[in-house]
Scaffold this active site. Sequence first.
Site, mmCIF file in Angstrom:
data_model
loop_
_atom_site.group_PDB
_atom_site.id
_atom_site.type_symbol
_atom_site.label_atom_id
_atom_site.label_comp_id
_atom_site.label_asym_id
_atom_site.label_seq_id
_atom_site.Cartn_x
_atom_site.Cartn_y
_atom_site.Cartn_z
ATOM 1 N N CYS A 2 0.847 -1.175 0.000
ATOM 2 C CA CYS A 2 0.000 0.000 0.000
ATOM 3 C C CYS A 2 0.894 1.240 0.000
ATOM 4 O O CYS A 2 1.910 1.271 0.685
ATOM 5 C CB CYS A 2 -0.951 0.088 1.187
ATOM 6 S SG CYS A 2 -2.191 -1.206 1.176
ATOM 7 N N ARG A 27 4.013 -0.879 -4.752
ATOM 8 C CA ARG A 27 3.615 -1.303 -3.403
ATOM 9 C C ARG A 27 2.265 -2.007 -3.389
ATOM 10 O O ARG A 27 1.788 -2.432 -2.334
ATOM 11 C CB ARG A 27 3.555 -0.080 -2.474
ATOM 12 C CG ARG A 27 4.889 0.602 -2.318
ATOM 13 C CD ARG A 27 4.761 1.893 -1.560
ATOM 14 N NE ARG A 27 4.566 1.657 -0.158
ATOM 15 C CZ ARG A 27 5.524 1.714 0.764
ATOM 16 N NH1 ARG A 27 6.750 2.017 0.411
ATOM 17 N NH2 ARG A 27 5.261 1.489 2.023
ATOM 18 N N TRP A 74 -2.635 -2.857 -1.722
ATOM 19 C CA TRP A 74 -2.395 -4.302 -1.765
ATOM 20 C C TRP A 74 -3.310 -4.873 -0.704
ATOM 21 O O TRP A 74 -3.134 -4.614 0.484
ATOM 22 C CB TRP A 74 -0.930 -4.612 -1.460
ATOM 23 C CG TRP A 74 -0.600 -6.064 -1.610
ATOM 24 C CD1 TRP A 74 -0.300 -6.719 -2.770
ATOM 25 C CD2 TRP A 74 -0.538 -7.051 -0.569
ATOM 26 N NE1 TRP A 74 -0.056 -8.049 -2.517
ATOM 27 C CE2 TRP A 74 -0.205 -8.290 -1.178
ATOM 28 C CE3 TRP A 74 -0.744 -7.023 0.808
ATOM 29 C CZ2 TRP A 74 -0.066 -9.468 -0.460
ATOM 30 C CZ3 TRP A 74 -0.603 -8.211 1.529
ATOM 31 C CH2 TRP A 74 -0.261 -9.404 0.890
ATOM 32 N N ASN A 100 -1.764 2.313 5.331
ATOM 33 C CA ASN A 100 -0.802 1.262 5.001
ATOM 34 C C ASN A 100 -0.535 0.506 6.308
ATOM 35 O O ASN A 100 -0.277 1.133 7.325
ATOM 36 C CB ASN A 100 0.470 1.951 4.475
ATOM 37 C CG ASN A 100 1.662 1.034 4.312
ATOM 38 O OD1 ASN A 100 2.793 1.502 4.288
ATOM 39 N ND2 ASN A 100 1.447 -0.243 4.168
ATOM 40 N N GLY A 101 -0.641 -0.838 6.262
ATOM 41 C CA GLY A 101 -0.399 -1.621 7.477
ATOM 42 C C GLY A 101 -1.657 -2.343 7.914
ATOM 43 O O GLY A 101 -2.602 -2.493 7.128
ATOM 44 N N GLU A 493 15.790 -19.834 -6.229
ATOM 45 C CA GLU A 493 15.500 -18.546 -6.864
ATOM 46 C C GLU A 493 14.906 -18.762 -8.263
ATOM 47 O O GLU A 493 13.978 -18.055 -8.662
ATOM 48 C CB GLU A 493 16.781 -17.689 -6.912
ATOM 49 C CG GLU A 493 16.654 -16.341 -7.581
ATOM 50 C CD GLU A 493 15.602 -15.413 -6.954
ATOM 51 O OE1 GLU A 493 15.092 -15.694 -5.864
ATOM 52 O OE2 GLU A 493 15.279 -14.401 -7.611
ATOM 53 N N LYS A 497 11.262 -17.384 -9.357
ATOM 54 C CA LYS A 497 11.050 -16.480 -10.501
ATOM 55 C C LYS A 497 10.020 -17.050 -11.455
ATOM 56 O O LYS A 497 9.146 -16.346 -11.932
ATOM 57 C CB LYS A 497 12.356 -16.278 -11.286
ATOM 58 C CG LYS A 497 13.336 -15.220 -10.964
ATOM 59 C CD LYS A 497 12.926 -13.859 -10.584
ATOM 60 C CE LYS A 497 12.356 -13.742 -9.208
ATOM 61 N NZ LYS A 497 13.065 -12.983 -8.224
ATOM 62 N N GLU A 500 6.433 -16.803 -9.832
ATOM 63 C CA GLU A 500 5.815 -15.480 -9.670
ATOM 64 C C GLU A 500 5.563 -14.791 -10.998
ATOM 65 O O GLU A 500 4.637 -14.002 -11.117
ATOM 66 C CB GLU A 500 6.609 -14.592 -8.709
ATOM 67 C CG GLU A 500 7.971 -14.198 -9.172
ATOM 68 C CD GLU A 500 8.715 -13.355 -8.140
ATOM 69 O OE1 GLU A 500 8.080 -12.639 -7.369
ATOM 70 O OE2 GLU A 500 9.955 -13.427 -8.138
ATOM 71 N N HIS A 516 14.590 -38.056 -1.504
ATOM 72 C CA HIS A 516 13.959 -38.221 -0.188
ATOM 73 C C HIS A 516 12.473 -37.853 -0.227
ATOM 74 O O HIS A 516 11.896 -37.516 0.806
ATOM 75 C CB HIS A 516 14.700 -37.381 0.859
ATOM 76 C CG HIS A 516 16.109 -37.843 1.068
ATOM 77 N ND1 HIS A 516 16.417 -38.994 1.751
ATOM 78 C CD2 HIS A 516 17.285 -37.333 0.630
ATOM 79 C CE1 HIS A 516 17.732 -39.160 1.745
ATOM 80 N NE2 HIS A 516 18.280 -38.168 1.068
ATOM 81 N N LYS A 615 5.828 -5.048 -4.226
ATOM 82 C CA LYS A 615 7.286 -5.054 -4.140
ATOM 83 C C LYS A 615 7.806 -4.765 -2.736
ATOM 84 O O LYS A 615 8.888 -5.186 -2.374
ATOM 85 C CB LYS A 615 7.860 -4.036 -5.127
ATOM 86 C CG LYS A 615 9.353 -4.232 -5.305
ATOM 87 C CD LYS A 615 9.831 -3.774 -6.648
ATOM 88 C CE LYS A 615 11.286 -4.100 -6.848
ATOM 89 N NZ LYS A 615 11.519 -5.544 -7.016
#
Length: 620
Positions: A2, A27, A74, A100-101, A493, A497, A500, A516, A615
């Site tokens: 946000c 954001r 968000w 925000n929060g 990673e 990638k 997402e 395993h 982000k």
Amino acid sequence: MCGIVGYLGPLEAAPVLLSELRCLEYRGYDSAGVAVIEDGQLVVMKSAGKLSNLETLLTKTKPAAKVGIGHTRWATHGVPNDQNAHPHMDNTGNIAVVHNGIIENHEDLRNELEAAGYHFNSDTDTEVVAHLVSQEYAKDKDILKSILRAVKRLDGIYALGIVCQAHPDKIYAVNHHYSLSVGLGKHENFLASDSMAVRQYTNQILKLEMSEVAEITADGVRLFDFEGTEVHRKAATMDGSPYVIDKAGFKHFLLKEIHEQPHVLRRTLGKYLSHSGRLTLDASHNGDVPSYGFRMTDTEIKGIDRVHIVACGTAYHAGMVGKYLIEELVGIPCDVEIASEIRGRKLLVNESTLTVAVSQSGETADTIAALQEAKKRGSFTAGITNRPDSHLGQITPNLIVSECGLEVSVAATKTYVAQLVCFYLLAIHLAEVRNAITPERARQLKVTLGTIPALQEQILAKEQDIREASLKYADAHDVVFIGRGLNYPTALEGALKLKELSYIHASGYAAGELKHGPIAVLDASVPVVCIVVPGAVYEKTLSNAQEARARAAKMIAVAVEGDEQVAKMFDTVLSIPAVDEFFSPLLTVLPLQLMSYSVADYLGKDVDQPRNLAKSVTVE
Ligand code: F6R
């Protein structure tokens, strides 16, 4: 997560708010909205979806207002629709709030307010703030005092922007644990969650500290603590020029940022390594004038017996590589932990631990909280980030700042590689100070680091080949990534990638772990991407790849050019130039970034703003 903005001054507020919001869309992009005061009337305009929807609305309505606040969301509480979009108003239409929060006690407050006759129009936690301020305002019509009384009732960590129709010459900003910056102009002032958004208008920035309220008019700012006592603080001058948000001819920011990596490495190495090979992590010794640097003394460095790394997501993967580097070069134990997993637990660090937080945004709530907890327990602290102006930059005296510039695309690429290079520099620095490596070994390491950008360029030059090879697997529903040692984090990673960006399910495993359990998912429909570079774990990784191949999986390798064993065993090879295994994470991730980009672009996904993401993750 946000973004909050605000403006008062001689300009039309709506276009200014929009341009600030454009800088903050990273954001969150579930909805956007503004509240402006037009002819003495508080007007809220908001729209679900991307900022462009709000832009269309404002282009049509053209509000004539010189004051306003704005928000990009968000979603946390309530689905992303028009109703739940911020700003939220009180029932009298006098007060509008952006937030925000998370207000943790919102349910109790909502029940209490509903019982008192307040009507709610959304499912958000934010709306309680509008009604609470309104309830307080009814008592004495003093908006500042009302805000101060209302925030005392809120639990959680949050930032707020508030406008009140009865006080059209003011906006209020409240910061409790977050970042909020006021940009000071000439007869105009700006507000934003990220100073970058006001930097386009002014370089005079006043950052709100913990538990502060700002009363902003066009001609000044007054700061108060939550007790109402006025706080006096001077604005700081922000260095450098405003960020330019530009795709530079690339189709997406993500692709541009992947291609920037050699440049980022050269700049970061150039900043900390002199021509003579001297490594100075305290950037202020290098001639520029930053207020940050890595300031631990040699005696302090010699006194530590452990390093503890905390981070989330991609930054956590960088931290995993950091652990290998530190243990290998410095020879002391190093743990790496997902910052959110530290909550509610005893953090075992002390006066002889160095805790390192890694964060692109420098705002990730869990990472910040973990570092603060470490600090409380007496640990030395350090940060690795590309945003020295962030929250992280304020809470540790030891900051290593990568020369990345702003990363616009929501998925991290260049910031990951920049974090890796910072870990190489940190590990070498700690090892040199502690005499854990010989001067000759230190020299070789620095020389080899300097060769990496050119090797990265060789990989990037093969973008088209990597794209063609990757698209053969674009119809997969599940992809497995494996690697060992330094390239186990690369496997994680690579999987992150792909997930997402393309929304294809992908998992990363330590190659030795495949047998395993995870091997059960393999069949001809599940491609396996294996990172296999000559070195200590080469043979063993190849054996693990054989095991996957025996289950009919399609095999893709990230391997060095001309590796014949690999060529025989794998269906597809994404090649990198020959490299010492120790430095290979700086290269092996590049074909995986390009692979994920190519597949996502081919599938028509929203590459720069993948669904559900933000982000800067400022909720816990
Ligand atoms: C993935 C990604 C995230 C971030 C994570 C931490 O591409 O960007 O996983 O790495 O949210 O963010 P920072 O580094 O800002 O703390």
